[in-house]
Design an enzyme around this catalytic site. Structure first.
Site, short mmCIF file in Angstrom:
data_model
loop_
_atom_site.label_atom_id
_atom_site.label_comp_id
_atom_site.label_asym_id
_atom_site.label_seq_id
_atom_site.Cartn_x
_atom_site.Cartn_y
_atom_site.Cartn_z
N SER A 1 0.99 -1.32 0.09
CA SER A 1 0.09 -0.01 -0.01
C SER A 1 0.88 1.26 -0.02
O SER A 1 1.75 1.49 -0.86
CB SER A 1 -0.92 -0.24 1.32
N HIS B 1 -2.37 -0.84 -3.29
CA HIS B 1 -3.55 0.03 -3.30
C HIS B 1 -3.23 1.32 -4.21
O HIS B 1 -2.22 1.84 -3.97
CB HIS B 1 -3.64 0.47 -1.99
N ASP C 1 -5.24 -4.50 5.47
CA ASP C 1 -5.48 -5.34 4.42
C ASP C 1 -4.05 -6.35 4.35
O ASP C 1 -2.93 -5.76 4.69
CB ASP C 1 -5.42 -4.52 3.03
#
Lengths: 195, 278
Positions: free
Chosen positions: A15, A42, A135
């Site tokens: 991310s 992401h 996540d």
């Protein structure tokens, strides 16, 4: 004991700080690399795929943004497109989905990791890098439960340490390594696979 | 030797067979990973631990089946999704459609209808709406009902306003709905030429000749076999020179009909059926 020929695929999640981390990690892998690689990074839903264009300049492996039903190819790096989840089907093709966000994210790392764990089982290598999100941790745990290997970036070396730290906290990491070490490990696992 | 994963896959197969043989709903060719996830989520909400425990409930409880179908087939959508797509539709496709005296549009897998109303708005602005009929179909009865109602949250509509502007909208999106509290109801003039109907791409057939088929982000939930079936229906329904619009990550490559269409835009997945083919 895991015999080398069982390695079948690599999944990577990252991310915040992910682009820089991938720029360090992916160029480590040689052009003859035998395993397919699937990546969820992401990115905002309106991104235009510039990151894959950029990474192509630095990497020896072909990097591409996935289309639905693409066959998963050895030595190719398949990226989740902006705004779509990336999942692995039992026939080793890519399935995209626009299901609701998971962990506030679409694409979600957990969804890739969990579907890939179902398909590749102990043949899967899961890699979780820098990020300010939770996540990926549950997905990594599932990879571990299915007998796969899980490599987590050492939070001390991560631009955003939350994501790796969370995965380590729930016991999802087989090994905690620096980016260079992860690159070296993947290279070694690949070389073992080819023999 | 059996692993827990194999048992779960067996349970899913039995459940899908039950739905097919009891009610005629065929989900066997949906993509595995998404279907499994949706199924497990739905069953967890119903406090069902093992997938196979759902089978007797499916057989004897129609309401439960409807709940399951909703969970398995609902899709997320938005107004003017992918603005560049709608811009190209407006600039390149609509002028060609305008040459027909009457235009049939099939919106397959319309979900909760946001994109159907987007199309209606676009056609109104381009002066074509009075000679258009839009068939908006979906397998999911509950979604279809929501689509027919045409009521969305103001919060979502405000987000869609930007899509609308970027797509080349000629007015302002709030011109097309009435607001009350935090809800937006689409104008009834937009609904006049829309026919909402149940249609299952896995089992039903073509019902009309059409000039444009919209089916965006539906085929990603189908395996190659079912995707081919759906594409054959679209091909059969479209007139020569008609248009097929898919989601921006869906392709015609490797499909049976790929050589019968030429891309208007490969990037935005708008295709035109060739003329002079059988």
């Amino acid at each position: 004991m895991k015999s080398p020929h069982q390695r079948r695929a690599i999944v990577i999640g990252c991310s915040a700080g992910g682009l820089q981390a991938l720029r360090t990690l992916l160029p480590e892998l040689p052009p003859t690399y035998p395993l397919p690689i699937l990546v969820v990074q992401h990115i905002p839903a309106n991104s235009t795929g510039l990151h894959t264009t950029l990474l192509n300049h630095f990497c020896q492996l072909p990097i591409l943004e996935a289309n639905d039903k693409d066959p998963i190819r050895p030595g190719w790096v398949h990226f989740a497109p902006a705004g779509y989840h990336l999942l692995v089907e039992p026939n080793e093709t890519i399935a995209l989905s626009i299901d609701p966000k998971v962990n506030h994210s679409r694409p979600s790392i957990d969804l890739l990791f969990e579907s890939a764990a179902d398909v590749y089982q102990k043949g899967l290598i899961g890699v979780l890098l820098t990020g300010a999100s939770q996540d990926g941790a549950q997905g990594l745990l599932k990879i571990l439960h299915r007998g796969g290997i899980t490599l987590v970036q050492d939070p001390k070396t991560a631009e955003a340490p939350l994501m790796p730290r969370f995965a380590i906290a729930i016991g999802a990491a087989t090994k905690t390594l620096s980016l260079k070490e992860i690159g070296h490990t993947l290279k070694q696992l690949g070389a073992d696979t080819r023999e | 030797m059996e692993s827990p994963v194999d048992i779960q896959d067996l349970e899913i197969r039995l459940l899908l067979e039950t739905m097919l043989h009891r009610y005629g709903y065929d989900f066997r060719n949906y993509t595995h990973a998404s279907l499994k996830r949706r199924l497990l989520q739905c069953l967890a909400v119903c406090n069902i631990t093992h997938i196979s425990e759902a089978i007797p409930k499916i057989i004897h409880d129609r309401a439960f089946l409807d709940q399951l179908i909703y969970a398995m087939s609902v899709t997320v959508t938005e107004c003017f999704r992918d603005p560049p797509f709608y811009r190209l539709l407006r600039e390149r496709v609509i002028p060609l459609l305008a040459t027909y005296p009457f235009i049939n549009i099939w919106h397959a897998g319309c979900a909760t209808g946001e994109e159907v109303y987007s199309m209606a708005i676009l056609l109104q602005e381009e002066g074509l709406y009075n000679r258009v009929r839009i068939f908006a179909t979906d397998i999911n009865g509950k979604s279809l009902h929501q689509a027919k109602e045409g009521i969305y949250t103001i919060q979502n509509m405000e987000e869609y306003a930007q899509n609308y502007q970027e797509s080349g909208g000629k007015a302002s999106l709030p011109n097309y709905y009435h607001s009350k509290y935090d809800l937006a109801r689409m104008h009834s003039s937009l609904k006049e030429n829309i026919i909402f109907a149940a249609h299952n791409l896995a089992t039903d057939n073509v019902f009309s000749e059409t000039h444009l088929v919209m089916c965006r982000n539906v085929l990603i939930y189908f395996d190659q076999t079912l995707k081919n079936r759906a594409l054959r229906l679209f091909d059969e329904s479209l007139v020569h020179g008609g248009f097929l619009c898919l989601g921006t990550k869906e392709s015609l490559s490797f499909s049976e009909i790929s050589d019968r269409f030429t891309p208007v835009s490969q990037d935005l997945r708008i295709f035109q059926k060739k003329r002079g083919i059988r």
